[in-house]
Enzyme design. Sequence first.
Site, PDB file in Angstrom:
ATOM      1  N   ASP A 138      69.409  33.897  -2.685  1.00 34.04           N
ATOM      2  CA  ASP A 138      69.436  33.046  -1.197  1.00 34.04           C
ATOM      3  C   ASP A 138      68.736  31.134  -1.578  1.00 34.04           C
ATOM      4  O   ASP A 138      67.715  31.668  -1.941  1.00 34.04           O
ATOM      5  CB  ASP A 138      69.498  33.942   0.172  1.00 34.04           C
ATOM      6  CG  ASP A 138      69.036  32.722   1.899  1.00 34.04           C
ATOM      7  OD1 ASP A 138      70.250  32.414   1.463  1.00 34.04           O
ATOM      8  OD2 ASP A 138      68.569  32.781   2.725  1.00 34.04           O
ATOM      9  N   ASP A 153      66.180  36.852   2.906  1.00 31.29           N
ATOM     10  CA  ASP A 153      65.136  37.176   3.580  1.00 31.29           C
ATOM     11  C   ASP A 153      66.171  36.990   5.662  1.00 31.29           C
ATOM     12  O   ASP A 153      65.215  37.095   6.424  1.00 31.29           O
ATOM     13  CB  ASP A 153      63.685  35.673   3.847  1.00 31.29           C
ATOM     14  CG  ASP A 153      64.750  34.001   4.462  1.00 31.29           C
ATOM     15  OD1 ASP A 153      64.221  34.177   5.025  1.00 31.29           O
ATOM     16  OD2 ASP A 153      66.221  34.032   3.606  1.00 31.29           O
ATOM     17  N   ASP A 184      71.938  37.342   5.215  1.00 33.41           N
ATOM     18  CA  ASP A 184      71.797  38.042   3.922  1.00 33.41           C
ATOM     19  C   ASP A 184      72.167  39.727   3.530  1.00 33.41           C
ATOM     20  O   ASP A 184      72.341  39.922   2.734  1.00 33.41           O
ATOM     21  CB  ASP A 184      70.372  37.473   3.306  1.00 33.41           C
ATOM     22  CG  ASP A 184      70.054  36.320   2.764  1.00 33.41           C
ATOM     23  OD1 ASP A 184      71.176  35.746   3.033  1.00 33.41           O
ATOM     24  OD2 ASP A 184      69.534  35.879   3.651  1.00 33.41           O
TER      25      ASP A 184
END
Length: 433
Positions: free
Chosen positions: A120, A317, A321
Site C-alpha cells: 500500500d 496498514d 488493506d
Amino acid sequence: NVEGSISVRATALAAESQYARIVELVRAAQASKAPLQRLADRYAVWFTPITLAACAVTYLITRDPVRVLAILVVATPCPLILATPVAIIGGVNAAARRQIIVRNGGALEALARTTAAVFDKTGTLTVGMPRVSRVVSAGTLGEADLLRLAASVEHGSGHQLARTVVDAAQAAGLSLAPAHVTEFPGRGVAGVVDGRDVLVGAKAFLLERYAGEEPSVAALDARTEGLRAWVAVDARIAGVIEYADALRPGAREIVAQLRELGVTRLLVRSGDTASNTSAVAAAVGIADARGDLLPEDKVQAIRELVDEGEQVVMVGDGTNDAPALGTATVGIALAGHGGGITAEAADIVVLADDLGRVVSAIRIARRTIRIAHQSIWVGLGLSGVAMGFAAAGMIPPITGALLQEAIDVAVILNALRSSRTPAGDHPATLHPV
C-alpha cells in the site's frame, strides 16, 4: 462539530456501510484461501513408504524379524515431528523480539518462499502524515513571507494541517507574529497579522469572500496539485501551500534489500490518486504502480499474482488493506498506529512503526526454514544410515532405541538455533503502541 448543534439522519444500515463491506471481503478472502502445506508433511509423503520398503526387502532377504524390528526402531520419524515445530517456535520467538508477531507457523513457512511483494502507499511506503512540500506564490509576496503569514494565522487553529504549516515555518527559521484569529471549522481560518488581513483555507472558502479573484485562482490551480491550502492576503489571492506525504526513512533501501533477498516482483497498489501513487513508487524504486483502487480492486490484483504462481506478501496498514491482506499468501500489517480489522486479517503483525521489520521478518523466516531443513536432512540421513546397519544385523533393537534418542537430541539442538539473533540484526526494545 466544534460550534453549535447538528442534526444527523441515518440513510443506510450499518451492515451496508463501507466498513461492513470490507469485513465481508476479509471473511470471504480467508474462507477461500488455500491451506498452506507444512514442511514436515512434504517430507512425510516419501519417508514412510521408504521405511516400509526397507523392512519388506530386509525380511524377504534375511527372514529375520529382529532385523526388521531394528529397522523400525532406528527409522525414527522424530526429525519430521520435532525439527520443524522446534525451529518454527524459535523463529516465532526471534520475530517477537523484533516486535513482529507471527500468528501461525504456516505463515512463517510461506513467508520464506516469498517471490512477490505488494505495498500500500499511504502509511506504508509513506509516513501517513502530510508535510508542507511546496509554497507557491502568486507573485505579490515572497514564498517565505507567504509561509510566515499563513503560519501566524494557522498557529491559532486546532486543525492537523495547520500544525503542519506552523512546523514548516519554524523549521525554516521564520518568526511568527501574533494574530487575532477566527476559525471557520471545516473551511479555514482568518486573522490579522502585522495589520494585514490573512485567510488560509479551502479554495471555495476564499472564493466565497473574494469573488473577483477567480483568474488568480485559475492560474495557481494550473501550477499546483494534490492537497492544498489557499492563502489570501488583504483580499487578494496570495498563493498556495502544497502538502505531500513524506516517504518513510530508508524506504528505497528497504525495497533494494527485498530484491537482494530474491523478491523479484514489487508492486504498489493504492487507493490514492494514480499520479501520487506513481510518484511515490518511482521514488522508492518500484515501477509497477496503480492508484485509484477500491478494496476489492486490491483483492483482484493479489488474486492475479497468486494465480500466476507467485508467493505473494501484501504489506499494508489501513482498513482498506484488510481484504488484500487476507487474500495474499502472507499478509503483513503495520500496526504501529493501531490494528483493528487490519491486524485481524493479517498473518503477521508488525507492532513497530517500521517498514524495515518486513525485511527482518523475511530474513527470520528464511533462516528458520533453512535450519528446519538442515535438521530434517541430518536427522533422516542419520536414520537412513542406521537403517542400513540395522538391516545388516549390526544394530540390535535395544542399541537402535538408544541411537534413535541420540538422533532426536541432535535434531532438537540444531533446530533451537533458529531462536538466536541473526548476525547484524539486533532485537528491538519493545515500546508500547
